[in-house]
Design an enzyme around this catalytic site. Structure first.
Site, short mmCIF file in Angstrom:
data_model
loop_
_atom_site.label_atom_id
_atom_site.label_comp_id
_atom_site.label_asym_id
_atom_site.label_seq_id
_atom_site.Cartn_x
_atom_site.Cartn_y
_atom_site.Cartn_z
N HIS A 127 34.75 -49.80 -25.67
CA HIS A 127 35.60 -50.57 -24.76
C HIS A 127 37.04 -50.62 -25.26
O HIS A 127 37.31 -50.56 -26.45
CB HIS A 127 35.01 -51.97 -24.46
CG HIS A 127 35.14 -53.00 -25.52
ND1 HIS A 127 34.20 -53.99 -25.70
CD2 HIS A 127 36.10 -53.24 -26.45
CE1 HIS A 127 34.58 -54.77 -26.69
NE2 HIS A 127 35.73 -54.34 -27.16
N ASN A 129 31.38 -50.11 -28.56
CA ASN A 129 30.76 -49.44 -27.41
C ASN A 129 31.80 -48.65 -26.61
O ASN A 129 31.56 -48.27 -25.48
CB ASN A 129 30.04 -50.47 -26.52
CG ASN A 129 30.99 -51.52 -25.96
OD1 ASN A 129 32.21 -51.42 -26.12
ND2 ASN A 129 30.45 -52.52 -25.28
N GLU A 156 34.35 -53.08 -20.30
CA GLU A 156 33.03 -52.77 -20.84
C GLU A 156 32.43 -51.52 -20.18
O GLU A 156 32.87 -51.13 -19.09
CB GLU A 156 32.10 -53.97 -20.62
CG GLU A 156 32.58 -55.26 -21.31
CD GLU A 156 32.25 -55.30 -22.80
OE1 GLU A 156 32.10 -54.22 -23.42
OE2 GLU A 156 32.15 -56.41 -23.35
N ASP A 194 44.41 -58.72 -22.99
CA ASP A 194 43.32 -59.56 -22.50
C ASP A 194 43.38 -60.97 -23.08
O ASP A 194 44.15 -61.25 -24.01
CB ASP A 194 41.96 -58.91 -22.82
CG ASP A 194 41.86 -58.37 -24.25
OD1 ASP A 194 42.73 -58.71 -25.07
OD2 ASP A 194 40.92 -57.61 -24.54
C1 GLP Z 1 37.81 -57.10 -28.85
C2 GLP Z 1 39.13 -56.88 -28.10
C3 GLP Z 1 39.52 -55.42 -28.06
C4 GLP Z 1 39.40 -54.84 -29.46
C5 GLP Z 1 37.97 -54.88 -29.90
C6 GLP Z 1 37.72 -54.24 -31.26
O1 GLP Z 1 36.72 -56.97 -28.02
N1 GLP Z 1 39.12 -57.39 -26.76
O2 GLP Z 1 40.83 -55.30 -27.54
O3 GLP Z 1 39.88 -53.52 -29.47
O4 GLP Z 1 37.60 -56.25 -29.96
O5 GLP Z 1 37.96 -55.14 -32.27
P1 GLP Z 1 38.06 -54.82 -33.79
O6 GLP Z 1 39.40 -54.18 -33.98
O7 GLP Z 1 37.96 -56.13 -34.46
O8 GLP Z 1 36.95 -53.89 -34.12
#
Ligand code: GLP
Length: 242
Positions: free
Chosen positions: A138, A136, A143, A67
């Site tokens: 995702h 959540n 989402e 992304d």
């Molecule tokens: C962002 C990214 C995701 C990632 C998520 C969790 O929203 N787009 O790909 O998995 O954060 O992030 P973290 O690893 O910092 O908890």
């Protein structure tokens, strides 16, 4: 699904990096699907370390990221391109022409997404997709509620995701409200999937996503239907799972 229990964050990072290394060694010209967020940073650091020791060669590897924020340029230090360059690309011998992310600077969402779908198809699909897990449930920026059939699309980020991201920006107003992300359909087409999760704050979503019902409300729950998923998580993240 295979679950690998790690002691802590460093152990999780090493174990995940081991799986990625095995992929590169077995297929030097593989396509890696990469992720951002704080969780995979240690995994990338470990890969860089092994590269520096001469144990890994990225010269034939292609990467496609999950992304990118819509509206951020590559030199913005909060763009995912900047993150990837900073944590991995600039530190190993990867050919930058073989590293791909959705184009956050393309204002036409349909074009940005169809261009990215074409790139993924042209490189022959993903051999190993690395994923983090949002609070959540995702994955990428898919989402809760998003149809599992989606390919790359433009998402309106939820309030909770924007809040979680706020720590990286000067103010809430600076947090991008939209992003381009591979869809669940794209992610599920990867031959292998590797999920990394760390920390007690992820324990309940780990339980829900991997041991609860499969539902678009928890996007990661769809991974239960993939035939080659490895979850590498630390004790804290697995604390609610027997
Ligand atoms: C962002 C990214 C995701 C990632 C998520 C969790 O929203 N787009 O790909 O998995 O954060 O992030 P973290 O690893 O910092 O908890």
């Amino acid at each position: 699904m295979k679950i690998i229990r790690a002691k802590d964050y460093n152990d999780m990072s090493r174990k995940a990096a081991n799986i990625i290394s095995a992929q590169i060694i077995m297929k030097p010209n593989c396509v890696l699907g990469l992720a951002t967020g704080s969780t995979p940073i240690g995994t990338y650091a470990q890969l860089v370390d092994w590269y520096k020791k001469g144990d890994l060669d990225f010269s034939e590897v292609t990467t496609v990221n999950l992304d990118e924020y819509k509206g951020l340029t590559r030199d913005n230090d909060q763009s995912y391109y900047y993150f990837m360059n900073d944590n991995l690309f600039s530190k190993v011998n990867i050919d930058l022409n073989k590293t791909f992310l959705p184009d956050g600077t393309e204002p036409d969402s349909n074009k940005a997404c169809s261009d990215y779908n074409k790139i993924i198809a042209d490189v022959g699909g993903v051999d190993l997709q690395l994923l983090g897990l949002g609070h959540n449930g995702h994955i990428g920026f898919n989402e809760p509620g998003m149809a599992f059939e989606a390919e790359t699309h433009c998402v309106d980020l939820t309030e909770s995701t924007m809040k979680a991201n706020q720590r990286f920006f000067a103010s809430m107003d600076d947090v991008p409200k939209q992003a381009y992300t591979m869809g669940i359909k794209t992610i599920m087409q990867a031959k292998k999937i590797l999920v990394v999760v760390s920390g007690e704050d992820k324990a309940s979503i780990v339980k829900e996503a991997f041991f609860g019902p499969i539902t678009p409300k928890v996007q990661a729950s769809v991974l239960q239907l993939h035939n080659d998923v490895t979850l590498v998580a630390d004790e804290a993240a697995l604390s609610l799972v027997k």
